[in-house]
Motif scaffolding. Structure first.
Motif, PDB file in Angstrom:
ATOM      1  N   ALA A 282       0.821  -1.206   0.000  1.00 21.33           N
ATOM      2  CA  ALA A 282       0.000   0.000   0.000  1.00 21.33           C
ATOM      3  C   ALA A 282       0.858   1.261   0.000  1.00 21.33           C
ATOM      4  N   VAL A 283       1.894   1.266   0.812  1.00 20.55           N
ATOM      5  CA  VAL A 283       2.774   2.440   0.880  1.00 20.55           C
ATOM      6  C   VAL A 283       3.502   2.645  -0.449  1.00 20.55           C
ATOM      7  N   ALA A 284       3.887   1.552  -1.102  1.00 19.16           N
ATOM      8  CA  ALA A 284       4.521   1.673  -2.417  1.00 19.16           C
ATOM      9  C   ALA A 284       3.564   2.322  -3.410  1.00 19.16           C
ATOM     10  N   ALA A 285       2.290   1.943  -3.360  1.00 20.14           N
ATOM     11  CA  ALA A 285       1.300   2.543  -4.248  1.00 20.14           C
ATOM     12  C   ALA A 285       1.147   4.034  -3.975  1.00 20.14           C
ATOM     13  N   LEU A 286       1.118   4.412  -2.702  1.00 18.27           N
ATOM     14  CA  LEU A 286       1.031   5.824  -2.344  1.00 18.27           C
ATOM     15  C   LEU A 286       2.236   6.592  -2.878  1.00 18.27           C
ATOM     16  N   GLY A 287       3.413   5.967  -2.807  1.00 15.77           N
ATOM     17  CA  GLY A 287       4.611   6.596  -3.325  1.00 15.77           C
ATOM     18  C   GLY A 287       4.555   6.801  -4.825  1.00 15.77           C
ATOM     19  N   HIS A 288       4.051   5.803  -5.543  1.00 21.99           N
ATOM     20  CA  HIS A 288       3.921   5.936  -7.000  1.00 21.99           C
ATOM     21  C   HIS A 288       2.962   7.071  -7.353  1.00 21.99           C
ATOM     22  N   LEU A 289       1.854   7.171  -6.623  1.00 22.60           N
ATOM     23  CA  LEU A 289       0.876   8.224  -6.899  1.00 22.60           C
ATOM     24  C   LEU A 289       1.480   9.604  -6.631  1.00 22.60           C
ATOM     25  N   ARG A 290       2.179   9.730  -5.516  1.00 12.72           N
ATOM     26  CA  ARG A 290       2.807  11.016  -5.198  1.00 12.72           C
ATOM     27  C   ARG A 290       3.847  11.390  -6.244  1.00 12.72           C
ATOM     28  N   ASP A 291       4.693  10.440  -6.616  1.00 13.00           N
ATOM     29  CA  ASP A 291       5.773  10.731  -7.564  1.00 13.00           C
ATOM     30  C   ASP A 291       5.247  11.047  -8.961  1.00 13.00           C
ATOM     31  N   ALA A 292       4.058  10.510  -9.283  1.00 13.20           N
ATOM     32  CA  ALA A 292       3.462  10.776 -10.591  1.00 13.20           C
ATOM     33  C   ALA A 292       2.733  12.114 -10.624  1.00 13.20           C
ATOM     34  N   GLY A 293       2.617  12.756  -9.473  1.00  3.13           N
ATOM     35  CA  GLY A 293       1.913  14.031  -9.416  1.00  3.13           C
ATOM     36  C   GLY A 293       0.419  13.899  -9.243  1.00  3.13           C
ATOM     37  N   PHE A 294      -0.044  12.703  -8.853  1.00  9.88           N
ATOM     38  CA  PHE A 294      -1.475  12.534  -8.592  1.00  9.88           C
ATOM     39  C   PHE A 294      -1.843  13.346  -7.360  1.00  9.88           C
ATOM     40  N   ARG A 295      -2.860  14.165  -7.486  1.00 13.46           N
ATOM     41  CA  ARG A 295      -3.213  15.059  -6.400  1.00 13.46           C
ATOM     42  C   ARG A 295      -4.312  14.486  -5.511  1.00 13.46           C
ATOM     43  N   ASP A 296      -4.061  14.516  -4.219  1.00 10.28           N
ATOM     44  CA  ASP A 296      -5.080  14.203  -3.222  1.00 10.28           C
ATOM     45  C   ASP A 296      -5.602  12.775  -3.302  1.00 10.28           C
ATOM     46  N   SER A 297      -4.698  11.804  -3.267  1.00  3.18           N
ATOM     47  CA  SER A 297      -5.144  10.424  -3.076  1.00  3.18           C
ATOM     48  C   SER A 297      -5.691  10.296  -1.662  1.00  3.18           C
ATOM     49  N   LYS A 298      -6.331   9.177  -1.385  1.00  2.40           N
ATOM     50  CA  LYS A 298      -6.929   8.973  -0.069  1.00  2.40           C
ATOM     51  C   LYS A 298      -6.284   7.758   0.609  1.00  2.40           C
ATOM     52  N   ILE A 299      -6.113   7.843   1.906  1.00  4.17           N
ATOM     53  CA  ILE A 299      -5.747   6.686   2.713  1.00  4.17           C
ATOM     54  C   ILE A 299      -6.991   6.294   3.484  1.00  4.17           C
ATOM     55  N   SER A 300      -7.516   5.102   3.204  1.00  3.69           N
ATOM     56  CA  SER A 300      -8.783   4.664   3.785  1.00  3.69           C
ATOM     57  C   SER A 300      -8.531   3.693   4.930  1.00  3.69           C
ATOM     58  N   VAL A 301      -9.018   4.042   6.105  1.00  3.03           N
ATOM     59  CA  VAL A 301      -8.744   3.290   7.325  1.00  3.03           C
ATOM     60  C   VAL A 301     -10.046   2.808   7.958  1.00  3.03           C
ATOM     61  N   VAL A 302     -10.151   1.525   8.216  1.00  2.00           N
ATOM     62  CA  VAL A 302     -11.243   0.996   9.030  1.00  2.00           C
ATOM     63  C   VAL A 302     -10.789   1.062  10.486  1.00  2.00           C
ATOM     64  N   CYS A 303     -11.517   1.792  11.303  1.00  2.00           N
ATOM     65  CA  CYS A 303     -11.096   2.006  12.689  1.00  2.00           C
ATOM     66  C   CYS A 303     -11.348   0.767  13.544  1.00  2.00           C
ATOM     67  N   THR A 304     -10.304   0.281  14.181  1.00  2.00           N
ATOM     68  CA  THR A 304     -10.389  -0.871  15.072  1.00  2.00           C
ATOM     69  C   THR A 304      -9.746  -0.523  16.410  1.00  2.00           C
ATOM     70  N   ARG A 305      -9.887  -1.412  17.377  1.00  2.00           N
ATOM     71  CA  ARG A 305      -9.288  -1.131  18.680  1.00  2.00           C
ATOM     72  C   ARG A 305      -7.763  -1.180  18.634  1.00  2.00           C
ATOM     73  N   HIS A 306      -7.195  -1.709  17.534  1.00  2.00           N
ATOM     74  CA  HIS A 306      -5.746  -1.756  17.417  1.00  2.00           C
ATOM     75  C   HIS A 306      -5.151  -0.516  16.769  1.00  2.00           C
ATOM     76  N   ASN A 307      -5.973   0.275  16.061  1.00  2.00           N
ATOM     77  CA  ASN A 307      -5.382   1.425  15.379  1.00  2.00           C
ATOM     78  C   ASN A 307      -5.924   2.783  15.836  1.00  2.00           C
ATOM     79  N   ILE A 308      -6.855   2.809  16.771  1.00  2.00           N
ATOM     80  CA  ILE A 308      -7.361   4.088  17.261  1.00  2.00           C
ATOM     81  C   ILE A 308      -6.215   4.930  17.830  1.00  2.00           C
ATOM     82  N   SER A 309      -5.257   4.279  18.467  1.00  2.00           N
ATOM     83  CA  SER A 309      -4.122   5.014  19.043  1.00  2.00           C
ATOM     84  C   SER A 309      -3.182   5.549  17.980  1.00  2.00           C
ATOM     85  N   GLN A 310      -3.402   5.185  16.707  1.00  2.00           N
ATOM     86  CA  GLN A 310      -2.521   5.603  15.630  1.00  2.00           C
ATOM     87  C   GLN A 310      -3.107   6.718  14.762  1.00  2.00           C
TER      88      GLN A 310
END
Length: 391
Positions: A140-168
């Motif tokens: 996923a991070v590699a894909a985000l990097g490709h989008l940023r480097d290509a100049g794609f504007r405003d991609s989204k990071i989609s997060v399902v909130c769970t008890r393991h990632n609320i602190s993040q």
């Protein structure tokens, strides 16, 4: 009449809809709302999918949220994206990043009518990969990097909130800033395989308060759609659509053309029809018995006497249904505690989601047991559809 009150009675066409193009997926996320993995041989053909797009154009649907499964593994994925945008139907698609290489990123950066969101359920590989499978964070991070480097504007990071990632939450926001992306938070529902891990993954009451407070502080820059309107009972309403839009302003088309009221309620009880039937999608949306019923004034039921009902609207239909609670009862995660009391009185088994498309022999890297500080358990619209509108 307020805009939200108008939406509650339904529109001639959905503002947006979720369209799962395929159940095929290279991952096996433990909370997958559609239990994806294997392709259904009955899925809509390219010609049938284009016919649906033609209908959406005629109905003036703003955009479609394309998902799956992993939609990019369909051989005609880019053809359908190009066809939709050429017919004035905007496309927002969700992906785990498996096919977002530099060439795909360049292609996306050249379009003004396509938005892409990358699914991540942990701001670190440890947390993410425990839910989505080994190596999925790096992918996923590699894909985000490709989008940023290509100049794609405003991609989204989609997060399902769970008890393991609320602190993040802060770490997710920092990750989004690093890649020039917008953070999108959604609620975990007990849908699909999510029903099997609900007890171990849904946020605790304290974490719900933490999430609410964080959204109050950062909500203007974070997308939530209609995920967290149940949290409004903590205080003031959050940004986004503060009511259930199922069958009113949103719906789901699944890979075989079945139309459901809600992407998180894949069950025969919420099946309104099929796009292959006479009259197609428009007939289902405008005249199906289920959607007509959902657009009628709703009773608050057991929640009507609660002083917070006007804020939370009784919560999520799918969350109630798949935990065995009545649809006119409290949300299982009711922040006033009424859901917990109601769950204690449930004696019958909760309904099971319709259809399991999980990989029979497993896949590389998943599914994986969720073991981050917990016992091993027994066993994915939306960007705000009202963006730019004054509610």
């Amino acid at each position: 009449m307020k805009l939200v009150e108008h939406f509650a009675t339904g529109l001639d066409a959905p503002i947006c809809l979720t369209w799962e193009l395929t159940y095929a997926c290279n991952l096996a996320c433990v909370h997958c709302l559609s239990s994806s993995g294997r392709r259904d041989p009955r899925e809509l053909s390219t010609a049938e999918a284009k016919a649906v797009i033609d209908e959406l154009q005629r109905m003036q649907v703003f955009y479609v949220n394309i998902g799956g499964g992993e939609p990019t593994v369909r051989s005609d994925f880019w053809e359908l994206v190009d066809y939709a945008t050429a017919h004035q139907v905007g496309v927002k698609f969700s992906t785990n990043g498996v096919r977002i290489d530099r060439a795909a990123a360049d292609r996306l950066a050249a379009s003004d009518y396509v938005d892409v969101q990358i699914s991540l359920d942990g701001a670190t590989a440890e947390v993410n990969d425990a839910v989505r499978g080994h190596g999925s964070f790096a992918m996923a991070v590699a894909a985000l990097g490709h989008l940023r480097d290509a100049g794609f504007r405003d991609s989204k990071i989609s997060v399902v909130c769970t008890r393991h990632n609320i602190s993040q939450l802060d770490a997710f926001k920092a990750l989004a800033d690093e890649y020039g992306a917008t953070l999108r938070l959604t609620r975990l529902r007990p849908s699909g395989r999510g029903a099997d891990v609900w007890d171990d993954l849904h946020p605790t009451m304290a974490q719900q308060r933490e999430l609410y407070d964080w959204l109050v502080a950062h909500g203007e820059g974070v997308l939530t759609g209609d995920s967290f309107f149940h949290l409004s009972a903590f205080g003031s309403a959050l940004p986004g659509l503060n009511l259930c839009g199922a069958g009113r302003v949103v719906c789901l088309i699944d890979p075989v053309g079945d139309v459901y009221a809600c992407p998180f309620a894949i069950h025969d009880a919420f099946l309104a029809g099929n796009v292959r039937s006479p009259g197609g999608f428009q007939e289902v949306w405008q005249h199906s018995e289920l959607f007509t019923e959902l657009r009628q004034p709703q009773s608050g039921g057991a929640c009507a006497s609660c002083q917070h009902y006007d804020s939370c609207q009784g919560g999520c239909m799918a969350a109630k249904f798949f935990t065995g609670l009545p649809l006119d009862g409290p949300d299982p995660e009711c922040v006033q505690g009424y859901g917990e009391l109601a769950l204690a009185g449930v004696t019958a088994a909760a309904p099971k989601p319709t259809g399991d498309h999980s990989h029979r022999g497993g896949v590389r890297g998943g599914p994986v047991p969720v073991t981050i500080g917990l016992r091993r358990p027994d066993k994915a619209c939306e960007e705000n559809p009202l963006a730019g509108l004054a509610v």
